[in-house]
Motif scaffolding. Structure first.
Motif: not given
Length: 622
Positions: A540-559
């Motif tokens: 399973p692979k997830a394509y994700v759209v973030l809420v306004e104000g959040r920035t993509p990056g490894p820390e958020l991906a891990r979380d």
């Protein structure tokens, strides 16, 4: 299934649009002769009797399901035979349109009955008649409801269209829809400029709000908005006679609506509904919502889509309720809550996106008259349901249906709600879950028994006998959706049949994984597809759209990956994640086929903003 299997096998009444669709023909046979024997008075009496059964057992699901039968209909025109007798001399609000700037227009039942007569007379004077195709492209303005009622009276076939359509979309609709006339907002007329077809074109100018007072519904068009060259001015309706006489009887199985469904894998299909299948078929939707006479019903939906007809036209007016429309440009949760309180809304339907935004506001700060809350489009996660229940003491009830049908499955009023479940088959719907071999199962494709054909089912896909035959094969209408049923008969949505996939030989429901993903506070939207893997074949692979104000990056991906691991079984774990925009149809449906194809064609190189669980060794050890 559950209580559904215990229902006696009622004989199918003579009326059932396209009753031989099980063979794939899509054409009614000699049933039409039997239907014609019923005159308008008998058809109306049957309609009212069926409605009364649902009202009488509004909170008694078992009795309603056991005793309800679709009404037998012959001659029947919903606008002339149901709406007008209920509306004449009735000064209660039928339609209440509240604008974002606070201005509003109230249209009484009596006014809409008279005004729609004028519309029918005007369209007839312009040369339109029974069976002609009319594309309607209007926003949430009073003229939309006038046109819908007037067109039903005249017997033309309506093709609702969203204001979002491009010139290319419109070219397809004018061509395949064999459109004779267009009724559109003046501001979108330029999109039709170079298109052939639809020789008759009528422009609806924006209303002049400069002298609007609350409750006034008789504002004139804004003269600063010009009528495009070659178009007729809708304002000419004012001069038409207020009494309409039909040119002959309307049969219940005459065509009424053509909906272009937004295809996620192919061109839109033309779903054909009749004067019975949507107007009367939406008795099931009325029952699911819990509508009663005198209710003020708010539905958050855009014109042009089937859900707008569901909850902004047929279901509420079947119940003699007021349709409340909040005509906003940009969604504002606080403003919507103020409208709900001020207008004393009693019943409300909204998609999950709206419910998720509403709970960000202070629900408890608003004293409301709400009695029933429903959601459609996708199951709501438990957190949203609990927050609304805490604030208002009400439970949002799920339901399921399609453009091709009215509401098939739902949590009806007064019944226990199982979180995550769509509920049980609604009165008049006999549901089967079929495995790949077409045999009944506890998990399988959600299908409708054509031996007890529901009135709310489409006639077929217009001009596409092959697709109609495939959908109606082997004695069932196949929805293309997979669901599971528990021991008590409650049904839970699994996903589109095309979207369910296997990973390490386990069946994966993208829908289930996506529901967990959007519970994460940083995730606005998500889509899960299979990604090729040398060991498991697919993961399973997830394509994700973030809420306004959040920035993509490894820390958020891990979380996010850690968050989902806490809520999913090991075999369902999301192994890859990519922050990216989601491809969508014009109606907002995610085109997972594009994402699947993208993954199938991928190279060994990673995509930008893509992370795998193997990037986080500590996570995999947990």
């Amino acid at each position: 299934m559950g209580s559904a299997e215990n229902v006696r096998n009622n004989e199918q009444p003579p009326f059932g649009p396209g009753s031989d669709l099980g063979s794939g023909s899509g054409i009614a046979s000699d049933a039409g002769q039997a239907r014609a024997r019923l005159d308008r008075a008998a058809s109306v009496a049957n309609f009212r009797a069926a409605r009364e059964v649902l009202w009488q057992h509004a909170t008694d699901y078992d009795t309603a399901y056991r005793t309800f039968e679709w009404p037998e209909l012959g001659e029947f025109n919903w606008a002339l035979d149901h709406f007008d007798p209920m509306a004449r001399g009735n000064d209660r609000p039928a339609l209440w349109v509240v604008e974002a700037d606070g201005s509003e227009r109230v249209h009484t039942f009596d006014r809409l009955a008279r005004r729609s007569d004028q519309v029918a007379n005007h369209l007839r004077a312009l040369g339109l008649g029974r069976g002609d195709r009319v594309l309607v492209m209007l926003g949430n303005v009073g003229e939309l409801w006038e046109v819908m009622l007037g067109a039903i009276k005249l017997g033309v076939v309506l093709i609702p269209a969203t204001l979002l359509l491009s010139t290319e979309d419109l070219a397809d609709r004018l061509d395949r829809g064999e459109v004779r006339a267009v009724i559109a907002a003046a501001e979108v007329a330029d999109r039709f400029a170079d298109l052939p077809g639809a020789p008759l074109r009528i422009a609806v100018r924006a209303a002049d709000d400069s002298n609007t007072v609350p409750g006034d519904s008789n504002t004139a068009p804004d003269d600063s908005t010009a009528v495009p060259a070659g178009w007729h001015d809708y304002a000419q309706v004012d001069a038409a006679a207020e009494e309409f006489t039909p040119d002959g009887p309307t049969l219940a199985d005459d065509p009424l609506l053509l909906y272009f469904t937004s295809g996620t894998t192919s061109k839109p299909k033309l779903v054909e509904h009749t004067h019975a299948s949507y107007p009367v078929g939406h008795l099931s939707t009325m029952y699911w919502i819990g509508l009663r006479p005198g209710d003020v019903h708010l539905n958050i939906s855009s014109p042009g889509w089937a859900k707008h007809a569901w909850s902004n036209l047929f279901a509420p007016w079947n119940a003699e309720a007021t349709v409340l429309v909040f005509n906003y440009g940009r969604f504002d949760a606080q403003q919507l809550l103020e409208v709900i309180a001020r207008c004393k809304v009693t019943t409300m339907c909204a998609p999950p996106t709206v419910w998720r935004m509403l709970i960000q506001a202070d629900l408890g700060a608003h004293r409301t008259d709400l009695r029933e809350l429903v959601g459609a489009g996708e199951p709501l996660n438990p957190e949203v349901i609990e927050q609304v229940r805490t604030a208002w003491g009400l439970t949002i009830r799920d339901g399921f249906g399609q453009t091709e049908t009215t509401c098939q499955i739902g949590n009806s009023p007064g019944q226990p709600v199982k979180l995550g479940s769509m509920g049980r088959p609604l009165p008049g719907y006999h549901v089967a879950l079929l495995d790949p071999d077409g045999k009944p199962a506890d998990e399988g494709e959600l299908s409708l028994d054509l031996a007890r054909r529901p009135l709310g089912l489409m006639r077929g896909y217009r001009g596409d006998a092959e697709r109609t035959a495939d959908a109606m094969r082997d004695g069932h209408y196949h929805t293309g959706d997979v669901a599971a049923r528990d021991a008590d008969g409650w049904i839970t949505y699994v996903g589109r049949a095309d979207d369910v996939f296997k990973a390490s030989d386990y069946r994966i429901s993208p829908f289930e994984l996506e529901s967990v993903l959007i519970e994460h506070p940083a995730v606005a939207e998500a889509a899960v597809v299979p990604s090729p893997d040398p060991l498991r074949l697919a993961v399973p692979k997830a394509y994700v759209v973030l809420v306004e104000g959040r920035t993509p990056g490894p820390e958020l991906a891990r979380d996010i990956l850690a968050f989902t691991r806490e809520k999913l079984s090991a075999y369902k774990r999301i192994r890859r994640l990519e922050f990216a925009d989601l491809p969508k149809t014009i109606s907002g449906k995610i085109r997972r086929v594009e994402l699947r194809n993208h993954e199938a064609d991928r190279t060994e190189n990673r995509n930008p903003n893509e992370y795998w669980d193997s990037d986080f060794p500590d996570l995999r050890q947990g």
